[in-house]
Design a protein around this motif. Structure first.
Motif, PDB file in Angstrom:
ATOM      1  N   GLU A  58       0.820  -1.209   0.000  1.00 47.48           N
ATOM      2  CA  GLU A  58       0.000   0.000   0.000  1.00 47.48           C
ATOM      3  C   GLU A  58       0.855   1.261   0.000  1.00 47.48           C
ATOM      4  O   GLU A  58       0.550   2.232  -0.709  1.00 47.48           O
ATOM      5  N   HIS A  89       2.360   1.588  -3.513  1.00 46.38           N
ATOM      6  CA  HIS A  89       1.356   2.024  -4.478  1.00 46.38           C
ATOM      7  C   HIS A  89       1.061   3.505  -4.323  1.00 46.38           C
ATOM      8  O   HIS A  89       0.988   4.252  -5.311  1.00 46.38           O
ATOM      9  N   ASP A  90       0.902   3.958  -3.087  1.00 52.06           N
ATOM     10  CA  ASP A  90       0.631   5.381  -2.850  1.00 52.06           C
ATOM     11  C   ASP A  90       1.799   6.245  -3.331  1.00 52.06           C
ATOM     12  O   ASP A  90       1.589   7.322  -3.916  1.00 52.06           O
ATOM     13  N   ARG A 146       3.956   5.541  -5.707  1.00 49.84           N
ATOM     14  CA  ARG A 146       3.960   5.556  -7.175  1.00 49.84           C
ATOM     15  C   ARG A 146       2.899   6.509  -7.703  1.00 49.84           C
ATOM     16  O   ARG A 146       3.133   7.230  -8.686  1.00 49.84           O
ATOM     17  N   GLU A 147       1.746   6.553  -7.057  1.00 52.91           N
ATOM     18  CA  GLU A 147       0.706   7.488  -7.454  1.00 52.91           C
ATOM     19  C   GLU A 147       1.187   8.933  -7.296  1.00 52.91           C
ATOM     20  O   GLU A 147       0.885   9.794  -8.139  1.00 52.91           O
ATOM     21  N   ARG A 148       1.913   9.216  -6.227  1.00 53.72           N
ATOM     22  CA  ARG A 148       2.463  10.562  -6.036  1.00 53.72           C
ATOM     23  C   ARG A 148       3.416  10.911  -7.175  1.00 53.72           C
ATOM     24  O   ARG A 148       3.427  12.042  -7.669  1.00 53.72           O
ATOM     25  N   TYR A 149       4.226   9.955  -7.591  1.00 47.33           N
ATOM     26  CA  TYR A 149       5.147  10.188  -8.710  1.00 47.33           C
ATOM     27  C   TYR A 149       4.371  10.459 -10.001  1.00 47.33           C
ATOM     28  O   TYR A 149       4.685  11.391 -10.752  1.00 47.33           O
ATOM     29  N   GLU A 150       3.357   9.648 -10.254  1.00 45.87           N
ATOM     30  CA  GLU A 150       2.594   9.776 -11.500  1.00 45.87           C
ATOM     31  C   GLU A 150       1.840  11.098 -11.571  1.00 45.87           C
ATOM     32  O   GLU A 150       1.620  11.635 -12.654  1.00 45.87           O
ATOM     33  N   THR A 151       1.414  11.625 -10.435  1.00 44.98           N
ATOM     34  CA  THR A 151       0.568  12.821 -10.425  1.00 44.98           C
ATOM     35  C   THR A 151       1.335  14.095 -10.038  1.00 44.98           C
ATOM     36  O   THR A 151       0.730  15.159  -9.930  1.00 44.98           O
TER      37      THR A 151
END
Length: 336
Positions: A291, A294-295, A297-302
């Motif tokens: 978790e 995943h969080d 990676r989401e910060r990197y993507e956004t």
């Protein structure tokens, strides 16, 4: 020739000091080292209209570049004498272990030229520059791009397109020198992130050097499974081990000069992995690690970049202000 950094969305300019340029409007560039990064930089600079030439200590490497139509010599003194005569921007593009030799030659043949580098670690380069008495004209640099390949054959003029290029804003940096380095980065297709050496080195330990170490460990773990494991390996293994295909000597030259920062983040990562191991053993669960990962990676993507405005190189506190902007995700995208 005046230069400005413009934020199109806010129409704000950052005014820079004048710089010497050629009749074509571009300052000359001398690239020392024409491997993957240096050679790609030479290609990109020539493509952007610079009068650019290079040096490669390997006669075979220099000849390969010449066969492709680029002006590269294996005579370091000749390249640097030409740089001194043209007031060229000198770019050091060799691994850290070779930097000292080049700096000594620069101090002898071209001590008044503006100097930058594309080495993957900044504080050790800055210290070596200081020891040679070249700090007054030095601006650290590091384009955040590359491939697992090396040598002139791997070079690509588009390597820097849309990449981030760290440009140093350490104390003592001069506005004119900084502008020339930033202009080159932008003309090669990158966006500029202002950063100081120590913070750069701590950051790249996390997002560049640690991935090299983990890729090597993952590749070793896969190979230890024998032919069956390697035969079943697919995308996640391929992507996770991509940089392990880099020549071992080059990986060491990238990572080892940043050992203090790398050790710190490696210890942190081992703690995270140890907690995951303990959780898996006790509860058959990887929930916390998965978790959190995943969080992250989401910060990197956004993550969003924003354009730096209202900062005038040469003005009071311009270096500190650019440093602060870079820390908060600010970038520079254009010089006029």
């Amino acid at each position: 020739m005046a230069a400005t950094v413009v934020c199109p969305s806010r129409n704000v300019e950052v005014v820079c000091e004048s710089v010497q340029v050629t009749s074509a409007g571009k300052a000359s560039v001398c690239v020392l080292g024409t491997g993957l990064i240096g050679g790609s930089l030479l290609r990109a600079a020539v493509g952007a209209g610079y009068d650019a030439w290079g040096f490669n200590r390997s006669p075979a490497g220099a000849e390969a570049a010449r066969r492709d139509g680029f002006d590269v010599t294996e005579e370091l003194s000749a390249a640097l004498t030409r740089a001194a005569d043209a007031d060229a921007l000198i770019v050091i593009a060799v691994p850290m272990p070779a930097v000292g030799h080049l700096l000594s030659a620069i101090a002898t043949y071209a001590p008044r030229c503006v100097l930058t580098d594309v080495v993957s670690v900044k504080a050790p380069v800055a210290e070596a520059v200081r020891k040679e008495g070249l700090s007054a004209r030095y601006v650290g640099g590091h384009p955040m791009t590359g491939t697992a390949e090396s040598g002139w054959a791997a070079t690509d003029s588009g390597l820097f397109r849309d990449a981030v290029w760290a440009v140093g804003v350490d104390e003592g940096t001069h506005a004119e020198a900084w502008t020339r380095v930033a202009r080159l980065a932008l003309d090669c297709g990158s966006v500029v992130v202002p950063v100081v050496a120590d913070e750069h080195d701590r950051a790249v330990a996390r997002i560049s050097h640690l991935p090299h170490v983990l890729a090597e460990a993952l590749a070793s773990a896969g190979a230890a499974g024998g032919a069956l494991a390697l035969g079943l390996a697919a995308g996640s293994f391929r992507d996770g081990t991509r940089v392990a295909a880099t020549a071992p000597d080059l990986v060491r030259a990238i990572c080892e000069p940043n050992s203090a920062a790398l050790l710190a983040v490696l210890e942190e990562t081992l703690t995270v992995l140890g907690a995951a191991r303990d959780s898996l053993r006790a509860d058959n669960s990887l929930a916390d690690l998965v978790e959190a990962g995943h969080d992250a990676r989401e910060r990197y993507e956004t993550a969003q970049r924003w354009e730096i405005t209202d900062i005038h190189p040469g003005d009071h506190n311009w270096l500190a202000n650019l440093r602060d902007a870079g820390q908060r995700g600010g970038v520079i995208t254009r010089l006029n």
